[in-house]
Structure formats: structure tokens, C-alpha cells
Design a protein around this motif. Structure first.
Motif, PDB file in Angstrom:
ATOM      1  N   THR A  37       0.948  -1.136   0.042  1.00 15.07           N
ATOM      2  CA  THR A  37       0.034   0.024   0.079  1.00 15.07           C
ATOM      3  C   THR A  37       0.946   1.033   0.053  1.00 15.07           C
ATOM      4  O   THR A  37       0.434   2.111  -0.658  1.00 15.07           O
ATOM      5  N   ARG A  38       1.872   1.201   0.691  1.00 17.68           N
ATOM      6  CA  ARG A  38       2.758   2.542   0.763  1.00 17.68           C
ATOM      7  C   ARG A  38       3.239   2.965  -0.503  1.00 17.68           C
ATOM      8  O   ARG A  38       3.545   4.232  -0.736  1.00 17.68           O
ATOM      9  N   GLN A  39       3.541   2.111  -1.567  1.00 19.27           N
ATOM     10  CA  GLN A  39       3.877   2.305  -2.965  1.00 19.27           C
ATOM     11  C   GLN A  39       2.949   3.547  -3.554  1.00 19.27           C
ATOM     12  O   GLN A  39       3.227   4.387  -4.158  1.00 19.27           O
ATOM     13  N   ALA A  40       1.717   3.160  -3.214  1.00 13.01           N
ATOM     14  CA  ALA A  40       0.641   4.040  -3.727  1.00 13.01           C
ATOM     15  C   ALA A  40       0.160   5.104  -2.894  1.00 13.01           C
ATOM     16  O   ALA A  40      -0.347   6.341  -3.402  1.00 13.01           O
ATOM     17  N   PHE A  41       0.340   5.007  -1.723  1.00 19.62           N
ATOM     18  CA  PHE A  41       0.047   5.926  -0.628  1.00 19.62           C
ATOM     19  C   PHE A  41       1.001   6.221   0.492  1.00 19.62           C
ATOM     20  O   PHE A  41       1.019   5.327   1.415  1.00 19.62           O
ATOM     21  N   HIS A  48      -5.210   3.549   4.692  1.00 20.17           N
ATOM     22  CA  HIS A  48      -5.282   3.173   3.147  1.00 20.17           C
ATOM     23  C   HIS A  48      -5.145   1.533   3.449  1.00 20.17           C
ATOM     24  O   HIS A  48      -6.225   0.959   2.681  1.00 20.17           O
ATOM     25  N   THR A  49      -4.548   1.041   4.204  1.00 18.71           N
ATOM     26  CA  THR A  49      -4.624  -0.498   4.185  1.00 18.71           C
ATOM     27  C   THR A  49      -5.899  -0.926   4.576  1.00 18.71           C
ATOM     28  O   THR A  49      -6.517  -1.906   3.989  1.00 18.71           O
ATOM     29  N   TYR A  50      -6.622  -0.178   5.686  1.00 20.93           N
ATOM     30  CA  TYR A  50      -7.699  -0.666   6.070  1.00 20.93           C
ATOM     31  C   TYR A  50      -8.786  -0.287   5.089  1.00 20.93           C
ATOM     32  O   TYR A  50      -9.793  -1.236   5.241  1.00 20.93           O
ATOM     33  N   GLU A  56     -11.975  -4.583  -0.239  1.00 21.52           N
ATOM     34  CA  GLU A  56     -11.948  -5.931  -0.753  1.00 21.52           C
ATOM     35  C   GLU A  56     -12.793  -6.901  -0.183  1.00 21.52           C
ATOM     36  O   GLU A  56     -13.346  -7.976  -0.709  1.00 21.52           O
ATOM     37  N   THR A  57     -13.141  -6.732   1.359  1.00 19.07           N
ATOM     38  CA  THR A  57     -13.682  -7.687   2.096  1.00 19.07           C
ATOM     39  C   THR A  57     -15.391  -7.827   1.445  1.00 19.07           C
ATOM     40  O   THR A  57     -16.159  -8.639   1.047  1.00 19.07           O
ATOM     41  N   VAL A  58     -15.959  -6.648   1.349  1.00 17.13           N
ATOM     42  CA  VAL A  58     -17.196  -6.255   0.843  1.00 17.13           C
ATOM     43  C   VAL A  58     -17.290  -6.752  -0.432  1.00 17.13           C
ATOM     44  O   VAL A  58     -18.418  -7.415  -0.844  1.00 17.13           O
ATOM     45  N   ARG A  70     -23.320  -9.160  -9.761  1.00 13.20           N
ATOM     46  CA  ARG A  70     -23.332  -8.432 -10.650  1.00 13.20           C
ATOM     47  C   ARG A  70     -22.784  -6.992 -10.272  1.00 13.20           C
ATOM     48  O   ARG A  70     -21.893  -6.511 -10.885  1.00 13.20           O
ATOM     49  N   PHE A  71     -23.323  -6.493  -9.130  1.00 16.96           N
ATOM     50  CA  PHE A  71     -23.127  -5.018  -8.598  1.00 16.96           C
ATOM     51  C   PHE A  71     -21.359  -5.201  -8.048  1.00 16.96           C
ATOM     52  O   PHE A  71     -20.664  -4.213  -8.156  1.00 16.96           O
ATOM     53  N   ALA A  72     -21.104  -6.449  -7.460  1.00 16.51           N
ATOM     54  CA  ALA A  72     -19.880  -6.773  -6.815  1.00 16.51           C
ATOM     55  C   ALA A  72     -19.056  -6.729  -7.913  1.00 16.51           C
ATOM     56  O   ALA A  72     -17.637  -6.256  -8.036  1.00 16.51           O
ATOM     57  N   ALA A  73     -19.352  -7.316  -9.152  1.00 17.77           N
ATOM     58  CA  ALA A  73     -18.390  -7.611 -10.143  1.00 17.77           C
ATOM     59  C   ALA A  73     -17.983  -6.230 -10.946  1.00 17.77           C
ATOM     60  O   ALA A  73     -16.572  -5.917 -11.062  1.00 17.77           O
ATOM     61  N   ILE A  74     -18.969  -5.330 -10.965  1.00 17.51           N
ATOM     62  CA  ILE A  74     -18.701  -3.999 -11.678  1.00 17.51           C
ATOM     63  C   ILE A  74     -17.887  -3.067 -10.540  1.00 17.51           C
ATOM     64  O   ILE A  74     -17.031  -2.467 -10.796  1.00 17.51           O
ATOM     65  N   GLY A  75     -18.110  -3.247  -9.171  1.00 17.14           N
ATOM     66  CA  GLY A  75     -17.236  -2.601  -8.050  1.00 17.14           C
ATOM     67  C   GLY A  75     -15.883  -2.984  -8.180  1.00 17.14           C
ATOM     68  O   GLY A  75     -14.921  -2.399  -8.063  1.00 17.14           O
ATOM     69  N   ALA A  76     -15.751  -4.477  -8.476  1.00 21.02           N
ATOM     70  CA  ALA A  76     -14.496  -5.038  -8.360  1.00 21.02           C
ATOM     71  C   ALA A  76     -13.546  -4.454  -9.605  1.00 21.02           C
ATOM     72  O   ALA A  76     -12.327  -4.142  -9.465  1.00 21.02           O
ATOM     73  N   LEU A  77     -14.406  -4.360 -10.942  1.00 25.28           N
ATOM     74  CA  LEU A  77     -13.663  -3.823 -11.939  1.00 25.28           C
ATOM     75  C   LEU A  77     -13.204  -2.386 -11.734  1.00 25.28           C
ATOM     76  O   LEU A  77     -12.205  -2.021 -12.136  1.00 25.28           O
ATOM     77  N   ALA A  78     -14.167  -1.651 -11.190  1.00 23.81           N
ATOM     78  CA  ALA A  78     -13.862  -0.227 -10.718  1.00 23.81           C
ATOM     79  C   ALA A  78     -12.648  -0.076  -9.824  1.00 23.81           C
ATOM     80  O   ALA A  78     -11.692   0.618  -9.977  1.00 23.81           O
ATOM     81  N   TYR A  79     -12.611  -0.994  -8.896  1.00 19.95           N
ATOM     82  CA  TYR A  79     -11.538  -0.996  -7.934  1.00 19.95           C
ATOM     83  C   TYR A  79     -10.310  -1.354  -8.440  1.00 19.95           C
ATOM     84  O   TYR A  79      -9.412  -0.787  -7.983  1.00 19.95           O
ATOM     85  N   ALA A  80     -10.435  -2.361  -9.408  1.00 17.26           N
ATOM     86  CA  ALA A  80      -9.134  -2.718  -9.918  1.00 17.26           C
ATOM     87  C   ALA A  80      -8.499  -1.355 -10.832  1.00 17.26           C
ATOM     88  O   ALA A  80      -7.209  -1.487 -10.909  1.00 17.26           O
ATOM     89  N   ALA A  81      -9.277  -0.876 -11.475  1.00 17.83           N
ATOM     90  CA  ALA A  81      -8.997   0.498 -12.324  1.00 17.83           C
ATOM     91  C   ALA A  81      -8.429   1.482 -11.334  1.00 17.83           C
ATOM     92  O   ALA A  81      -7.401   1.938 -11.587  1.00 17.83           O
ATOM     93  N   TYR A  82      -8.796   1.646 -10.038  1.00 19.94           N
ATOM     94  CA  TYR A  82      -8.486   2.461  -9.223  1.00 19.94           C
ATOM     95  C   TYR A  82      -7.098   2.195  -8.633  1.00 19.94           C
ATOM     96  O   TYR A  82      -6.206   2.928  -8.612  1.00 19.94           O
ATOM     97  N   VAL A  83      -6.890   0.863  -8.277  1.00 17.33           N
ATOM     98  CA  VAL A  83      -5.703   0.240  -7.719  1.00 17.33           C
ATOM     99  C   VAL A  83      -4.535   0.407  -8.657  1.00 17.33           C
ATOM    100  O   VAL A  83      -3.367   0.828  -8.815  1.00 17.33           O
TER     101      VAL A  83
END
Length: 83
Positions: A37-41, A48-50, A56-58, A70-83
Motif C-alpha cells: 500500500t505504501r507504494q501508492a499511498f 489506506h490499508t484498512y 476487498e472484503t465487501v 453483478r453489482f460486486a463484479a462492476i465494483g471489483a472492476l472499478a476498484y481494480a482500475a483505481y488500484v
């Protein structure tokens, strides 16, 4: 009816369990994940780790349940783009 049509996808459940487990690891062993996490933040790394662990848990739990997958998959794609 096939498992993918009924929403009973073993692959989605395994991916969800894996993502949720990694999310929980952010809380049980944050020092290990702080290094990544330190690399990005570089500031407020533990916060940010928490946050990442909670997201990721949700998302992982959402992938397990067919009603929220379906909603979680869209969220996971958005999260992957963010990370």
C-alpha cells in the motif's frame, strides 16, 4: 439449467471467498500489506490499508451471493482500475 444461468457459479464463489480472505488479511496482518500500500499511498499508509481491506472484503462477499454478484463484479472492476 446450467450453473451460470441459475447464478450458482462455483468460480464466482471461489473468487469471492479469495477476495474476502485477502480483504480480511488487511486487518489481521496489516504490516504485510502496508508494504504494498505504501507504494501508492506513502502518507497515511495504514489508513489506506484498512480502507482497501474493507473494500476487498465487501466486494468479495458480494461476489459470493448471486443477488449481489453483478453489482460486486462492476465494483471489483472499478476498484481494480483505481488500484
Amino acid at each position: 439449467m446450467s450453473s451460470s444461468k441459475s447464478g450458482n457459479s462455483p468460480l464466482a464463489r471461489v473468487a469471492g471467498l479469495g477476495l474476502a480472505a485477502v480483504g480480511i488479511a488487511h486487518f489481521t496482518n496489516p504490516g504485510l500489506l502496508d508494504q504494498l500500500t505504501r507504494q501508492a499511498f506513502p502518507e497515511n499508509t495504514r489508513t489506506h490499508t484498512y480502507i482497501d481491506g474493507g473494500v476487498e472484503t465487501v466486494l468479495g462477499l458480494g461476489l459470493i451471493l448471486p443477488r449481489t454478484r453483478r453489482f460486486a463484479a462492476i465494483g471489483a472492476l472499478a476498484y481494480a482500475a483505481y488500484v
